[in-house]
Design an enzyme around this catalytic site. Structure first.
Site, PDB file in Angstrom:
ATOM      1  N   LYS A  69       0.830  -1.194   0.000  1.00 56.03           N
ATOM      2  CA  LYS A  69       0.000   0.000   0.000  1.00 56.03           C
ATOM      3  C   LYS A  69       0.869   1.252   0.000  1.00 56.03           C
ATOM      4  CE  LYS A  69      -0.306  -0.046   4.994  1.00 56.03           C
ATOM      5  NZ  LYS A  69       0.790  -1.013   5.075  1.00 56.03           N
ATOM      6  N   TYR A 102      -2.552   5.097   7.087  1.00 56.43           N
ATOM      7  CA  TYR A 102      -2.872   4.259   8.247  1.00 56.43           C
ATOM      8  C   TYR A 102      -4.043   4.837   9.034  1.00 56.43           C
ATOM      9  CZ  TYR A 102       1.342   1.395   7.771  1.00 56.43           C
ATOM     10  OH  TYR A 102       2.297   0.522   7.324  1.00 56.43           O
TER      11      TYR A 102
END
Length: 369
Positions: free
Chosen positions: A136, A221
């Protein structure tokens, strides 16, 4: 050595694989259920710093094994091949990627290059008939993320994204408690994600290669965490950017962004993404009956978590070890993870990131579709 590694050392203890003992019976059962079954044979593509962490963690996997290496640097292929016992016949340059087609020793390719190249390699790998694992963020923009999803669907292969926290036991336990109503009606989430980045020449500070700055690397995140901690998808975002070092953080490379998200239930999230402050790795969830706090919340471990009723005490297991065994269960057994790790999950984060960048530029609230 990049300052990202310094950040990891700052918020995490050494990566130590430990036997897994769960507070929640369901978590333990889920782990045990994946210990038996076919091995996931993985080619690592892009042998940089994070690939090194994944490779070390995979030495303790029960169902995933490194079977091939793909890199643009010949010396790395030699060094890694010797270190991880990968024969020369299974070491490939980027130009030799076609050779993985019909190779029975490769089930999936884990792409860990700079963000810009994720779509390029994902599409090539899919067209060669192999499952795709992308680190990611899955791409640098929504359009390329969608291209990856479409290519994998067309080729009949799976696309997974490296959301290691989706398998972390403290995280899953808090989600379980929230779903059980232990925190009451959820009203607020806070996510703090940041560290002081070092070398100004590294690719993470290159707009073309990274797609941005702190938001793509560490802010994601808090975006993803807000979604799984709240159990909802945001319907709007607002955001404000602060830049104290325009030499280091060029145009299009964000240094610090404060952003807020609103959810259908009325809950709100207030988050910070930064490359200019250390000691920021915290999630806080607040409801009418209680709270949950995680600090560190997303570092490589150990994760520390507590609720209004006390601390959680799951022993640390290296996140990437759990992730790769879980990926084996998803790809070979058809297991459905508690929190999705597919391309659609990655696309949702990309859409929010683009909306945050839009909100920074316009100064207005941006609705999410």
């Amino acid at each position: 050595m990049s300052s990202r590694r310094n950040f990891i050392q700052m918020v995490s203890a050494p990566l130590i694989a430990m036997p897994f003992f769960s507070q929640a019976e369901t978590v333990q059962e889920n782990l045990h259920s994946i210990e038996d079954g076919p091995i996931l044979k993985v080619a690592l593509l892009g042998l940089g710093g994070y690939a090194n962490i994944v490779a070390k963690a995979m030495q303790n996997c029960k169902r995933a094994k490194i079977t091939a290496l793909i890199s643009g640097t010949p010396s790395k292929l030699d060094q890694w091949g010797e270190k991880y016992s990968v024969p020369k016949s299974h070491r490939f340059s980027y130009e030799e990627l076609e050779k993985i087609k019909n190779n029975p020793d490769i089930d999936a390719v884990y792409i860990m290059t700079p963000n810009l190249r994720h779509p390029e390699f994902a599409i090539k790998v899919a067209n060669l008939g192999k499952h795709v694992i992308s680190e990611k963020p899955m791409a640098t923009n929504v359009k390329d993320a969608q291209r990856m999803i479409d290519a994998c669907k067309k080729a009949g292969v799976k696309l997974l994204v490296g959301y290691r926290m989706h398998f972390e036991p403290n995280t899953l336990e808090i989600i379980k408690k929230r779903e059980a109503g232990e925190f009451g009606k959820i009203l607020f989430f806070q996510g703090l994600s940041g560290f002081i980045i070092g070398d100004p020449k590294q690719w993470r500070l290159n707009k073309q290669l990274a797609g941005g700055g702190s938001m793509m690397d560490i802010g994601i995140y808090s975006i993803n965490g807000a979604r799984y901690m709240l159990g909802e998808e945001p319907i709007w975002v607002t955001a404000q950017e602060t830049k104290t070092d325009p030499e280091k953080f060029k145009e299009g490379v964000d240094e610090t962004i404060l952003f807020q998200m609103g959810f259908p239930s009325g809950a709100v999230a207030s988050c910070l993404s930064t490359y200019a402050l250390n000691n920021l790795d915290k999630f806080y969830l607040n409801g009418t009956k209680g709270f949950a706090e995680m600090m560190p919340s997303t570092g490589y471990g150990p994760i520390k978590a507590k609720t209004n009723k006390g601390e959680l005490s799951y022993p640390h297991v290296t996140h990437q070890t759990i992730q790769m065994d879980e990926f084996a269960a998803i790809l070979h057994d058809g297991k459905t993870p508690k929190i999705p790790v597919d391309g659609e999950e990655g696309l949702k984060d990309m859409k929010i990131i683009e909306a945050i960048f839009e909100a920074v530029k316009s100064g207005k609230k941006v609705a999410l579709k």
